[in-house]
Enzyme design. Structure first.
Site, short mmCIF file in Angstrom:
data_model
loop_
_atom_site.label_atom_id
_atom_site.label_comp_id
_atom_site.label_asym_id
_atom_site.label_seq_id
_atom_site.Cartn_x
_atom_site.Cartn_y
_atom_site.Cartn_z
N GLY A 72 -1.13 9.45 -5.79
CA GLY A 72 -0.95 10.32 -4.63
C GLY A 72 -1.71 11.63 -4.76
N GLY A 99 0.66 2.40 -3.32
CA GLY A 99 0.91 2.09 -1.92
C GLY A 99 1.12 0.61 -1.74
N ASN A 109 -0.75 -3.07 -5.96
CA ASN A 109 0.16 -1.93 -6.13
C ASN A 109 0.23 -1.51 -7.61
OD1 ASN A 109 3.26 -1.45 -7.00
ND2 ASN A 109 2.78 -0.33 -5.16
N ASP A 110 0.27 -0.20 -7.85
CA ASP A 110 0.18 0.30 -9.23
C ASP A 110 1.39 -0.08 -10.10
OD1 ASP A 110 1.84 2.01 -7.80
OD2 ASP A 110 0.93 3.86 -8.54
N GLU A 158 9.89 -4.79 -5.05
CA GLU A 158 10.30 -3.41 -4.75
C GLU A 158 11.66 -3.19 -5.42
OE1 GLU A 158 9.01 -0.78 -3.46
OE2 GLU A 158 7.16 -1.54 -2.55
N CYS A 186 18.96 6.26 1.15
CA CYS A 186 17.70 6.24 0.41
C CYS A 186 16.55 6.54 1.37
CB CYS A 186 17.52 4.86 -0.22
SG CYS A 186 16.00 4.65 -1.16
N CYS A 198 20.50 2.35 -2.87
CA CYS A 198 19.44 1.70 -3.64
C CYS A 198 19.47 2.20 -5.09
CB CYS A 198 18.07 2.03 -3.07
SG CYS A 198 17.77 1.35 -1.43
#
Ligand SMILES: [Zn+2]
Length: 321
Positions: free
Chosen positions: A15, A75, A114-115, A164, A177, A184
């Site tokens: 980011g 992301g 995705n990282d 996720e 959340c 969560c």
């Protein structure tokens, strides 16, 4: 197909900064470069800066030596097309066709993921999970992300939403959340949760060294402060770490029951608290996991390089099929 091609380009787009690296097929980062993202609202400008960084890093490299580029992006990535659908810190990058752009810039095959998902793959190939075929990875910092490796392959889901793990509900009446759900794992066990739990108790009048030197401004409390106070023996801070670690453990038990991994690897800033976090997680796992299930909960080994090395692992796996 990939004989003689021993080099891999890796990119980690976070980011606030991007990092590029050149690695060999043993996961050694031979060259690396990092730059802050000064204009997050102007994707074209940052993509141009990346192109310059690639050109400089690869100036004396024969592209025929390069297997491809792997990119770890903070992301949601569409798996088939390599399009960045959305990123919480890079909102202006909505719907950017990253794979197409980088393949044009670099003239090598590109894979994007995705990282946090890729960190799981990196830990499995080069880090704490070397040789494991089934592994669950959690990164616990401001939020909670994760990745799942099953039979050596990364689980990404049909549209990139797979794993996720931070948005698994562990308390159906829990706090709201950021994702829109309630209770969560992220809102009950992340660094943000650790700070919030400490602030709630201090605001009620409970004594803690965490409140020292803040001039009454409890918004300055961080998870790191709480972990440090806990390490120094502060009773409230220790209780807060125990609550967050217990919550994390409850999530880990569900992941163990769903995926039956050999290993659960925990990384991210909060994992630096060591036994203050791992102690309660392992206690809950021992108490609540079905008998006969064997699993270890271990700290991540790759630190800040987990995304870059996960990107390298992805290219090596995609090109060895
Ligand atoms: Zn959530």
């Amino acid at each position: 197909m990939s004989q003689g091609k021993n080099l891999v380009i890796a990119l980690d787009l976070g980011g606030t900064q991007f990092r590029v690296a050149l690695a060999n097929d043993r996961g050694e980062l031979l060259r690396r470069y990092a730059e802050p993202i000064n204009s997050p609202d102007e994707p074209q400008r940052t993509l141009g800066r990346m192109r310059d960084a690639f050109n400089e890093m690869l100036a004396d490299i024969d592209r025929a030596e390069v297997r491809g580029m792997g990119a770890a992006v903070a992301g949601l990535i569409k798996p088939s097309s390599g399009v960045l659908l959305t990123s919480p810190n890079l909102l202006a990058w909505y719907n950017t066709p990253l794979k197409d752009i980088w393949e044009r810039d670099l003239q090598v095959p590109v894979w994007v993921c995705n990282d946090a998902n890729l960190a799981a793959l990196g830990e499995r190939r080069f880090g704490a999970g070397k040789g494991a075929s089934d592994l669950v990875y959690l990164t616990v910092s401001t939020g909670i992300g994760g990745g799942v490796v099953i039979g050596g392959s990364l689980l990404v889901g049909s549209a990139g939403f797979g794993a996720e793990l931070g948005h698994m509900t562990i308390d159906l009446n829990g706090p709201k959340c950021n994702c829109g759900n309630v209770g969560c794992l992220e809102v009950l066990a992340s660094g943000t949760a650790i700070a919030r739990l400490a602030v709630e108790r201090i605001a009620r009048g409970d004594a803690s060294a965490v409140a020292d030197h803040l001039d009454g401004d409890l918004s300055k409390v961080t998870a790191e402060m709480v972990a440090q106070a806990a390490a120094s023996g502060d009773a409230l801070a220790r209780e807060v770490m125990d609550v967050a670690g217990t919550n994390l453990g409850v999530g880990v038990v569900s992941l163990i029951h769903i995926f039956n991994p050999e290993l659960v690897v925990i990384g991210g800033g909060c994992s630096k608290a060591g036994d203050l976090l791992f102690g309660p997680v392992r206690r809950v796992v021992a108490e609540r996991t079905m008998p006969d299930i064997e699993v270890s909960v271990v700290p991540a080994a790759l630190g800040d390089d987990s995304g870059l090395l996960g990107a390298v692992a992805m290219v090596l796996e995609e090109t060895s099929r």
